[in-house]
Design a protein around this motif. Structure first.
Motif, PDB file in Angstrom:
ATOM      1  N   GLY A 149       1.058  -1.175  -0.141  1.00  0.00           N
ATOM      2  CA  GLY A 149       0.108   0.013   0.068  1.00  0.00           C
ATOM      3  C   GLY A 149       0.815   1.284  -0.067  1.00  0.00           C
ATOM      4  N   SER A 150       0.148   2.298   0.399  1.00  0.00           N
ATOM      5  CA  SER A 150       0.959   3.649   0.461  1.00  0.00           C
ATOM      6  C   SER A 150       2.025   3.635   1.288  1.00  0.00           C
ATOM      7  CB  SER A 150      -0.108   4.530   0.836  1.00  0.00           C
ATOM      8  OG  SER A 150      -1.150   4.632  -0.058  1.00  0.00           O
ATOM      9  N   ILE A 151       2.124   2.868   2.264  1.00  0.00           N
ATOM     10  CA  ILE A 151       3.300   2.965   3.103  1.00  0.00           C
ATOM     11  C   ILE A 151       4.562   2.828   2.466  1.00  0.00           C
ATOM     12  CG2 ILE A 151       3.206   0.577   4.052  1.00  0.00           C
ATOM     13  CD1 ILE A 151       3.629   1.827   7.133  1.00  0.00           C
ATOM     14  N   ARG A 152       4.540   1.891   1.366  1.00  0.00           N
ATOM     15  CA  ARG A 152       5.677   1.788   0.543  1.00  0.00           C
ATOM     16  C   ARG A 152       6.503   2.874  -0.044  1.00  0.00           C
ATOM     17  NH1 ARG A 152       3.909  -2.137  -4.066  1.00  0.00           N
ATOM     18  NH2 ARG A 152       2.461  -0.369  -4.307  1.00  0.00           N
ATOM     19  N   PHE A 153       5.888   3.908  -0.114  1.00  0.00           N
ATOM     20  CA  PHE A 153       6.502   5.032  -0.586  1.00  0.00           C
ATOM     21  C   PHE A 153       7.510   5.616   0.658  1.00  0.00           C
ATOM     22  CE2 PHE A 153       6.518   9.913  -1.512  1.00  0.00           C
ATOM     23  CZ  PHE A 153       7.198   9.633  -2.461  1.00  0.00           C
ATOM     24  N   LEU A 154       7.070   5.553   1.701  1.00  0.00           N
ATOM     25  CA  LEU A 154       7.786   5.887   2.868  1.00  0.00           C
ATOM     26  C   LEU A 154       9.014   5.015   3.099  1.00  0.00           C
ATOM     27  CD1 LEU A 154       8.433   7.724   5.172  1.00  0.00           C
ATOM     28  CD2 LEU A 154       6.937   6.634   6.593  1.00  0.00           C
ATOM     29  N   VAL A 155       8.751   3.767   2.881  1.00  0.00           N
ATOM     30  CA  VAL A 155       9.859   2.606   2.721  1.00  0.00           C
ATOM     31  C   VAL A 155      10.983   3.073   1.991  1.00  0.00           C
ATOM     32  CG1 VAL A 155      10.268   0.488   2.701  1.00  0.00           C
ATOM     33  CG2 VAL A 155       8.224   1.072   3.878  1.00  0.00           C
ATOM     34  N   GLY A 156      10.715   3.180   0.742  1.00  0.00           N
ATOM     35  CA  GLY A 156      11.482   3.532  -0.256  1.00  0.00           C
ATOM     36  C   GLY A 156      12.223   4.882  -0.190  1.00  0.00           C
ATOM     37  N   MET A 157      11.402   5.952   0.279  1.00  0.00           N
ATOM     38  CA  MET A 157      12.133   7.257   0.692  1.00  0.00           C
ATOM     39  C   MET A 157      13.188   6.832   1.886  1.00  0.00           C
ATOM     40  SD  MET A 157      11.173   9.611  -1.422  1.00  0.00           S
ATOM     41  CE  MET A 157      12.214  10.933  -0.728  1.00  0.00           C
ATOM     42  N   GLU A 158      12.955   6.080   2.594  1.00  0.00           N
ATOM     43  CA  GLU A 158      13.892   6.012   3.909  1.00  0.00           C
ATOM     44  C   GLU A 158      15.216   5.464   3.321  1.00  0.00           C
ATOM     45  OE1 GLU A 158      14.358   4.201   8.222  1.00  0.00           O
ATOM     46  OE2 GLU A 158      12.833   3.241   7.035  1.00  0.00           O
ATOM     47  N   ALA A 159      14.842   4.342   2.344  1.00  0.00           N
ATOM     48  CA  ALA A 159      16.198   3.750   1.873  1.00  0.00           C
ATOM     49  C   ALA A 159      17.190   4.901   1.370  1.00  0.00           C
ATOM     50  CB  ALA A 159      15.867   2.617   0.920  1.00  0.00           C
ATOM     51  N   LEU A 160      16.374   5.615   0.568  1.00  0.00           N
ATOM     52  CA  LEU A 160      17.369   6.623  -0.163  1.00  0.00           C
ATOM     53  C   LEU A 160      17.631   7.858   0.699  1.00  0.00           C
ATOM     54  CD1 LEU A 160      18.084   8.168  -2.728  1.00  0.00           C
ATOM     55  CD2 LEU A 160      15.923   9.361  -2.945  1.00  0.00           C
ATOM     56  N   VAL A 161      17.138   8.313   1.901  1.00  0.00           N
ATOM     57  CA  VAL A 161      17.269   9.121   2.760  1.00  0.00           C
ATOM     58  C   VAL A 161      18.593   8.524   3.277  1.00  0.00           C
ATOM     59  CG1 VAL A 161      16.664  10.359   4.889  1.00  0.00           C
ATOM     60  CG2 VAL A 161      15.399  10.192   2.824  1.00  0.00           C
ATOM     61  N   GLY A 162      18.584   7.148   3.920  1.00  0.00           N
ATOM     62  CA  GLY A 162      19.557   6.580   4.639  1.00  0.00           C
ATOM     63  C   GLY A 162      20.821   6.377   3.901  1.00  0.00           C
ATOM     64  N   PHE A 163      20.665   6.035   2.532  1.00  0.00           N
ATOM     65  CA  PHE A 163      21.879   6.059   1.832  1.00  0.00           C
ATOM     66  C   PHE A 163      22.638   7.469   1.684  1.00  0.00           C
ATOM     67  CE2 PHE A 163      23.899   6.424  -2.425  1.00  0.00           C
ATOM     68  CZ  PHE A 163      24.913   5.275  -2.131  1.00  0.00           C
ATOM     69  N   VAL A 164      21.942   8.395   1.377  1.00  0.00           N
ATOM     70  CA  VAL A 164      22.263   9.780   1.208  1.00  0.00           C
ATOM     71  C   VAL A 164      23.086  10.384   2.579  1.00  0.00           C
ATOM     72  CG1 VAL A 164      21.659  12.386   1.102  1.00  0.00           C
ATOM     73  CG2 VAL A 164      20.813  10.512  -0.358  1.00  0.00           C
ATOM     74  N   LEU A 165      22.368  10.142   3.949  1.00  0.00           N
ATOM     75  CA  LEU A 165      22.793  10.704   4.997  1.00  0.00           C
ATOM     76  C   LEU A 165      23.939   9.766   5.663  1.00  0.00           C
ATOM     77  CD1 LEU A 165      19.539  11.345   6.973  1.00  0.00           C
ATOM     78  CD2 LEU A 165      20.970  12.880   5.635  1.00  0.00           C
ATOM     79  N   ILE A 166      24.016   8.365   5.364  1.00  0.00           N
ATOM     80  CA  ILE A 166      25.060   7.800   5.880  1.00  0.00           C
ATOM     81  C   ILE A 166      26.583   8.206   4.691  1.00  0.00           C
ATOM     82  CG2 ILE A 166      26.089   5.477   5.614  1.00  0.00           C
ATOM     83  CD1 ILE A 166      23.578   4.269   6.322  1.00  0.00           C
ATOM     84  N   THR A 167      26.213   8.431   3.394  1.00  0.00           N
ATOM     85  CA  THR A 167      27.120   8.960   2.632  1.00  0.00           C
ATOM     86  C   THR A 167      27.761  10.449   2.942  1.00  0.00           C
ATOM     87  OG1 THR A 167      26.233   7.679   0.659  1.00  0.00           O
ATOM     88  CG2 THR A 167      27.758   9.430   0.260  1.00  0.00           C
ATOM     89  N   TRP A 168      26.670  11.220   3.424  1.00  0.00           N
ATOM     90  CA  TRP A 168      27.004  12.659   4.015  1.00  0.00           C
ATOM     91  C   TRP A 168      27.726  12.512   5.274  1.00  0.00           C
ATOM     92  CZ3 TRP A 168      22.516  16.455   5.765  1.00  0.00           C
ATOM     93  CH2 TRP A 168      23.167  17.529   6.103  1.00  0.00           C
TER      94      TRP A 168
END
Length: 141
Positions: free
Chosen positions: A106-125
């Motif tokens: 359902g719609s919660i998948r969008f947040l799940v995908g965003m968290e993976a992207l945000v986590g990747f960016v913040l860990i890289t930062w």
């Protein structure tokens, strides 16, 4: 759909702001502390880890609350709806590890995908920030 996008935007924005504030304050605080450079670097590592945990818990709170309302979809698999399962799921997504034992629908998948992207960016930062700090303070000895 619009509400999901708004909630996702708010959570992502808060995560980035939290991360920025932790790193910014570490940059300003640590040069004032009278400790060896190597301990400054270790301090920054621990500060960054704390920032990541706070961000992960922010996403976990969203998962926990969203999983209680079927309008957002469901989280199935090895997930009993508890807050600690939400934290585990969030750690798995933030680090992009994704064990696969829990699956969103359902719609919660969008947040799940965003968290993976945000986590990747913040860990890289964080990695870039630590590299810069090590170059700046590393002892040549």
């Amino acid at each position: 759909m619009w509400l999901a996008a708004l909630i996702n935007t708010i959570i992502v924005t808060l995560s980035v702001l939290i991360h920025y504030e932790f790193l910014y304050r570490a940059t300003n605080l640590l040069p004032k502390v009278r400790i060896k450079h190597r301990f400054r670097i270790l301090s920054v590592v621990f500060i960054a880890l704390i920032a990541h945990v706070v961000e992960i818990w922010l996403f976990a709170i969203a998962y926990f609350l969203m999983s209680k309302d079927k309008a957002w979809g469901e989280i199935q698999g090895n997930f009993d709806g508890s807050f600690m399962d939400s934290v585990y799921f969030s750690f798995s997504n933030f680090t992009t590890l994704g064990f696969g034992d829990i699956e969103p629908f359902g719609s919660i998948r969008f947040l799940v995908g965003m968290e993976a992207l945000v986590g990747f960016v913040l860990i890289t930062w964080t990695a870039s920030f630590l590299y810069y700090e090590m170059q700046r303070y590393w002892d040549a000895k």
